[in-house]
Structures are given as C-alpha cells and as structure tokens.
Design an enzyme around this catalytic site. Structure first.
Site, PDB file in Angstrom:
ATOM      1  N   GLU A  35       8.774  17.690  55.167  1.00  0.00           N
ATOM      2  CA  GLU A  35       8.580  16.970  53.906  1.00  0.00           C
ATOM      3  C   GLU A  35       7.225  16.268  53.816  1.00  0.00           C
ATOM      4  OE1 GLU A  35       9.962  16.201  51.007  1.00  0.00           O
ATOM      5  OE2 GLU A  35      11.706  17.492  51.128  1.00  0.00           O
TER       6      GLU A  35
ATOM      7  N   HIS B 151       4.849  16.270  44.024  1.00  0.00           N
ATOM      8  CA  HIS B 151       5.639  16.417  45.252  1.00  0.00           C
ATOM      9  C   HIS B 151       5.964  17.892  45.493  1.00  0.00           C
ATOM     10  CE1 HIS B 151       8.833  15.125  48.176  1.00  0.00           C
ATOM     11  NE2 HIS B 151       9.342  16.301  47.808  1.00  0.00           N
ATOM     12  N   GLU B 152       6.525  18.551  44.494  1.00  0.00           N
ATOM     13  CA  GLU B 152       6.916  19.951  44.662  1.00  0.00           C
ATOM     14  C   GLU B 152       5.695  20.844  44.845  1.00  0.00           C
ATOM     15  OE1 GLU B 152       9.842  20.735  45.300  1.00  0.00           O
ATOM     16  OE2 GLU B 152      10.819  18.873  44.695  1.00  0.00           O
TER      17      GLU B 152
ATOM     18  N   HIS C  53       4.780  21.061  48.425  1.00  0.00           N
ATOM     19  CA  HIS C  53       5.547  22.089  49.132  1.00  0.00           C
ATOM     20  C   HIS C  53       4.953  23.472  48.878  1.00  0.00           C
ATOM     21  CE1 HIS C  53       8.667  19.622  50.728  1.00  0.00           C
ATOM     22  NE2 HIS C  53       9.194  19.290  49.573  1.00  0.00           N
TER      23      HIS C  53
END
Length: 744
Positions: free
Chosen positions: A558, A529-530, A533
C-alpha cells in the site's frame, strides 16, 4: 491481488490482477494528446477485437473459449515442466502458467464488476467457477511442487529474482498444504472451501476462494447478509433530514390512520411524509455527517451498527475455520500463519507496533474528543452533556467549517475531473520523464462508452503500459474505487517485454460527457491513491509477472498509493492543475492551507481508529481459548482499550467490516504503509515534490522491483537503515516521520 499467485496473505482492497495469452491482446495505437484526456481521440480504422483486446471475448460465450484455451496451454506447460531438469526454465514455465490462468481470472473479475451486460457478467461468473476448479488441481499438483523444490534447492538458479521466485512459489504451494499427508491435505481442502463459502456469505467486495501458488481471489458482487439485512428505520417528518440528502432516501407516508405507505393515491389521507432510511455504508455515513437531529443520528448509528445480525455466526465459523487451518499447518493461530511471510513476521511484532502507536496518540485523542464535547455542549446548551459516537462526524464537520470556513462546493469547483487527470500527467512527466496519451479503443474492446484507454510512454524507453479508466458510477457496477491489474509485466525474451495493462475503476457521481464534472477533494485524494497503485504496476520491470507491480508483501504494497495521496494536498503540485472550472483561476494558496489545517484537526482520533481496527483484526484471528470467543464482548473491550470513544451497547459494527475477510490479520498493513509513505515523502519529496531526481530515485530504488527484492533490503537501499527497525524477528517501520507530520 496477484498474477494468480494469490496467497492467503495477498488479500488487498485494491486489485492486482494479471492476464496472459498476449498473442491475442490488441494494444491499439497512440494518438496525439487530446484537449482533454477524457475526450475520445480521432477514430482510426481498426480491426474488431474482443473485450480488453482478447479475440475470444467478442461475445459473452467467448469466456468459455478463453477458459478452454487457458487450460489447454497450462496442461502443455505442465507436461513441459515434467520433462525439464532443475533449471530456471522451470520457474519461467511456472510463471507462464500463472500468467495464462490469470488471463481468465482477471478478465472475468473485471467483467463481473464493471460490465453493464448481464450476459457478459453471467458468463464471467461461470468462467470464475470453472477456473477455480482448475486452480485447485494446480494447487495440489505434486509434480509441479516437486519441480519447484528441486529448482530451489539444487543451486541451478543464477539470478536473485529467480531464486526468490522459486522460494515464493514453494511457500505458496505449502500454504495450500501440498506438503502434508493425504488426510491432512484433504482436510485443508475442505476448510479452504468452507472459508470461501463463509467469505461469500459475509463480505461485500472480496473473498478468498483458495490458497497457495494459484490462489483464485475473487470479487463477490453482492453480500448475501447485508442485502437481506442492511438495517433500516423510518423518520417522520421529512424535515428532520437535510434536503441535500432527500435524493438518496426513500420517501414514505404516514396516513391519518397511522399506517406507513410507500405511495399514496389521495393526499387527503396523508398525515405527513417522511423517509425510510436504509443504513448501507454510504447512506449511514451521509446521515451521520450532515444531519443535525441527534435522535436521527443515534437511530442511524445503532441501526447501521447492529446489522447484519446473521454475520455474527458467520464470523464465529470463519474464526474457527481459519484457526483449524492454522493448527493443521503447525501454527498457534491464524494470525501467526498469515503473518509468517510478511515484514512483521508475527502477531507479537504487530501488536508491539500497535501498542506503541496507541500510547503516542492517546493523550491527543482524548483532547480532541473533549473539544467535540465542548462544542456539542455549546451547540445544544447542555454543559454536562456527553459526546457519543454518533456525534463525531457531525461535530467534526461543524468545527472544521467554523474554524476555516471551507465550503466543499467551492473546493470542488477547482477540481474538474479532466484537470485532475492532467494533474496526474504533470506528476508522471515531472517525476519520471514519461507521459500518457489517450489511444483509440478497437471495436469490441471496451465495456462502456465512458471508458478511456491511456498509453504510458517514455521518450527513451518506449511504451511502458496501458491504463483503462472507468471512472463514473452506474447501476450494478462495483461500488468503490479500485485498481484492477489486467496483465502483469514480465520478461518474454532478451528483447521482448510483456507490457502491463491495468484498469482504474472509480464511482464518481459526476456525469460523463462534455459538461463539467467536478470532484470533491476526498475523490481527488482517492483518485491519486488508486493512481499510485496503477503506476506501481506500470513502472515495475520484473522478470516474472509473479512479482509485477503490487505483487509484493502485504505490509509494503500500500505504500506507493499512500505516497501519492501527498501530491493531492501539496500546493506546489495543485497549482499546476487545479483551476476553477469556469474562470480558470488557479486554486488559492490560502484555500489549500485551510484544507490542510482542517485535515489535521483530528488526526489523533482518526489514527486511533485505524489502530483499533488493526488490533481487533489481530485479536479475532489470534490464539483461541477452549471456549468460543464472544466477538461482541471482545470488540467492546478493545473499543475501550484503544479508542477515546465509548462502546454503544448492543451494537456489533464489526459484522460489516469487510476487511476481516479481505485481510485476515493483515489490516495493520495500512499503518505500515502510512509510516513508510511519510518517511519517503519527507526524505525524498518534501523539498521539491515534482523533482525528476526524486522520481528517478523512487522508480529505480522501489517501483521497478515490484516484489522481486527482499522488502527490507530494498527499503534500506532506498532510504537508508533508519526507515525501520528489527524487533523479535520482524521489521517495524520508523514512526518518527509520521509523528512529525501529525505534530505528535
């Protein structure tokens, strides 16, 4: 978080910080690929630099020079803008001010939350305070505002991105009230200061300290109220708590006289030992998930969801302050004020979206709760027993384990951290034709021995950017996982581009070093997930750092992170890197299938919870009645309306829900991102998740633009008109892909 273009609506759980002063940034050199990404590369002779490559930060007091240099350069740029006619040069200079100021803001925030040296942290704190004062001056600089307005309105901007930048800058200034009369502007300044103070008092991770073009969006290292009142209770005997949790609890002793002590001098005076359970978020979650003693779970739930009591009044004041701010700005509610620049555009659109989702999941959520009730009845031998909120996590775990016989330690054995990073490299190479290498850190550049620096590189395009990895838990470090942007990408000239630099910060419990560090699958998902980003920041190529990477509308930002979670669950991806730490065996396909089936067992109640959180966020900051809102009663009513669980009288769990500070009417954006990501996965990646053509579409149609394009136009160009629909002046994501994924 934004190239210091931090508006009240850019509050997010991840960090998208920017740094400038590129003339003093040391990039290091690429080394050949190491056997492990976490293995330090061969050392090369390099000149000493400062923290993050800034020459000024060789010592803690270097932050003072960084502040001084940033203010001096910003003042030079302000004077330069004052002499310019309306032109794109005005917008470029404004972007450089933002980039320059945020070089201090971002380095200070990363330092405050990760540096083990208290002197560095102290100086970073001081730098943040000083820059906050300077940011206020920038927010209220009438000449800057006038220059932006003229550039926007006089038809001199030749590119779409420049026009969008001017429009965004103007609206950001106006979010701070610069267009108001002197009396109202003064009141707005005082309200924003009060909102910042209340945020620091309430929130444990982020707080917004001002609004407008230059919004300082800072971390708060400690939550005053939760530190003072985290909630705690005592349990005797110690056997009532699973042995696997003993190491996270405080041992206590009950003497024969009935008193409770933290230590004992003689065992002859001890009646029994037990534990003092402090209900911070991590401990509370562990107790509710793993403890079979129902009374202990109940006490943990009620204690943890009834603290901190002081935040009830803080929240009341915050609601009132935000509402007054919105009314001065000409809006009926803070939610309306906050949502105006988003894709949703209004609370009515958001609530319509939430109600639609709620109606879809209601029946299935009720069935899932009934399954839990039946299992609890069988487990406890009480056919008439009710199921309570403190039963949810525990019995969900039992049901999943029983149905699929999944041992978390077995799953973790296939996810050594070094292999997970190799998996991320596989994704980068397969999707984008790029790769990343471990590069040497210059003396003084790092803040901890375990930090690793990666260079992202494309064989045709050259270097793409840099990523710091700080992955292990340690004392006084930021407690969660987050993406900190250290420097935003921007065009410096026709031939030069400022490369983005980001930091990926996690708190994995495994120890750094040569020993095997295995991640549980939740940690793998979080890492992916990170990384989503980080890739958004590293692969965007915008003219202005104002739009770099995740610096885009809140309800779309997101999406890449949610999309990358899919790769952590797909066997076609996992088989490329998930290998047993000792045998090298590829993770079995049937194990991955069981993991996916277990994940999907209670999707309705999980989604229902997110809908409830989003609705609560909207209601708390929606239109206010003439009498103050009782937030406990409001949350109780919303619990009954939007969830299949009952409300536990006397609790007020929302007083530790930090997203009320971070997002403020924007929590729904998680659900928007979930819908968009589901559509992207099914339309682009589902058939062949590691396809270069799929990655090329994602990059050239979405990631490279950051926030520089209108989000609706960008999505429609990316996936066609069916990805969303327009309603009541706003945009709502198509939920068909999510419904298909969840079998609803």
């Amino acid at each position: 978080m934004v190239g210091c273009r931090f508006t009240a609506l850019s509050s997010r759980l991840w960090l998208i910080r920017r740094k400038a002063l590129s003339r003093s940034y040391h990039f290091g050199r690429a080394d050949s690929v190491s056997p492990s990404i976490l293995t330090s590369p061969t050392a090369h002779q390099q000149a000493e630099t400062g923290l993050y490559g800034f020459e000024q930060l060789k010592t803690p007091k270097g932050f003072r020079y960084l502040v001084k240099d940033a203010i001096k350069r910003s003042e030079e740029l302000i004077a330069y803008i004052s002499r310019l006619p309306p032109s794109e040069d005005v917008i470029r200079a404004m972007d450089e001010i933002s980039d320059t100021v945020c070089s201090v803001v971002d380095s200070a925030e990363l330092c405050r939350n990760t540096h083990p040296d208290s002197e560095f942290v102290k100086e970073a704190d001081k730098a943040s305070v000083e820059m906050n004062a300077f940011l206020h001056l920038l927010n209220t600089n009438q000449s800057l505002y006038d220059a932006v307005v003229k550039a926007e309105t006089e038809g001199v901007l030749t590119t779409v991105e420049a026009q969008r930048a001017a429009h965004t800058l103007r609206t950001d200034f106006e979010k701070g009230g610069i267009h108001l009369c002197a009396g109202k502007l003064d009141r707005v300044d005082k309200i924003n200061a009060e909102i910042a103070r209340l945020g620091r008092e309430y929130a444990s991770t982020f707080t917004t300290t001002t609004v407008s073009f230059f919004l300082l969006f800072g971390f708060v290292r400690f939550n005053e109220n939760i530190v003072n009142d985290p909630g705690q209770f005592d349990v005797f005997p110690s056997a009532r708590v699973p042995k696997t949790l003993h190491h996270i609890l405080q041992r206590i002793y009950c003497t024969k006289s009935g008193s409770v002590k933290l230590s004992v001098e003689s065992s002859s005076t001890i009646k029994e030992s037990g534990f003092r359970i402090t209900t911070d978020e991590g401990t509370l979650s562990s107790i509710l998930k793993w403890t079979n003693d129902a009374e202990v779970r109940k006490r943990a739930y009620i204690t943890g969801h009834s603290a901190p009591f002081a935040n009830l009044s803080v929240l009341d004041k915050l609601i009132a302050a935000r509402h007054e701010l919105a009314q001065i700005m000409g809006y009926k509610s803070y939610a309306e004020f906050a949502l105006q620049p988003t894709m949703a555009s209004s609370p009515d659109v958001v609530m319509g979206f939430l109600l639609e989702l709620s109606n879809i999941v209601k029946d299935q959520a009720d069935k899932e709760v009934e399954i839990i009730r039946k299992v609890k009845s069988q487990f406890c031998g009480d056919a008439s027993g009710d199921v309570q909120p403190w039963d949810e996590a525990y019995f969900k775990g039992i049901i999943k384990s029983s149905a699929y016989e999944i041992d978390p330690t077995v799953v973790a054995s296939y996810f050594p951290l070094s292999q997970c990073l190799e998996g991320l490299k596989v994704i980068v190479e397969s999707l984008f034709g790029a790769t990343f290498y471990n590069v040497s850190l210059a003396p003084g550049e790092s803040w901890h021995p375990s930090v690793v620096k990666l260079l992202f590189h494309h064989p045709n395009e050259g270097d793409l950017g840099f990523l710091y990895l700080d992955l292990y838990s340690r004392k006084d470090k930021f407690p969660g996982c987050a993406h900190f942007a250290v420097k935003g990408g921007r065009k410096l000239s026709k031939t030069q581009y400022q490369l983005p630099v980001v930091a990926l910060v996690c708190n994995f419990s495994a120890r750094p070093g040569p020993s095997t560090s295995n991640l549980n699958h939740w940690e793998v998902e979080t890492l992916f997930h990170e990384f989503g980003h980080a890739l958004h920041s590293l692969l965007s190529r915008t003219d202005y750092q104002h739009f770099s990477g995740t610096r885009m509308v809140l309800d779309l930002a997101e999406t890449p992170a949610n999309l990358f979670e899919y790769f952590a669950w797909d066997y076609r991806v996992l088989k490329r890197f998930a290998r047993h730490y000792s045998s090298g065996e590829i993770i079995p396909e049937n194990l991955v299938a069981s993991m996916n089936s277990a994940k999907n067992m209670f999707v309705a109640t999980d989604l229902q919870r997110q809908i409830f959180y989003s609705a609560m966020d909207q209601e708390l900051f929606g239109e206010q009645s003439s009498t103050p809102t009782n937030t406990i009663d409001m949350v109780a009513d919303l619990t009954r309306k939007y969830t299949s669980w009952g409300y536990v009288e006397g609790t007020h769990w929302h007083t530790r829900f930090n997203h009320l500070i971070n997002y403020g009417a924007g929590y729904y954006s998680y659900l928007y991102a979930k819908c968009f990501a589901a559509t992207i996965w099914q339309k682009v990646f589902n058939d062949e998740p590691l396809s270069l053509s799929a990655g090329s579409i994602l990059r050239t149609k979405f990631l490279q633009y950051g926030g520089s394009r209108d989000p609706s136009e960008m999505l429609n160009d990316f996936l066609g008109n069916g990805i969303m629909r327009n309603t009541n002046g706003g945009s709502v994501p198509n939920i068909c892909s999510l419904r298909k994924e969840l079998n609803m």
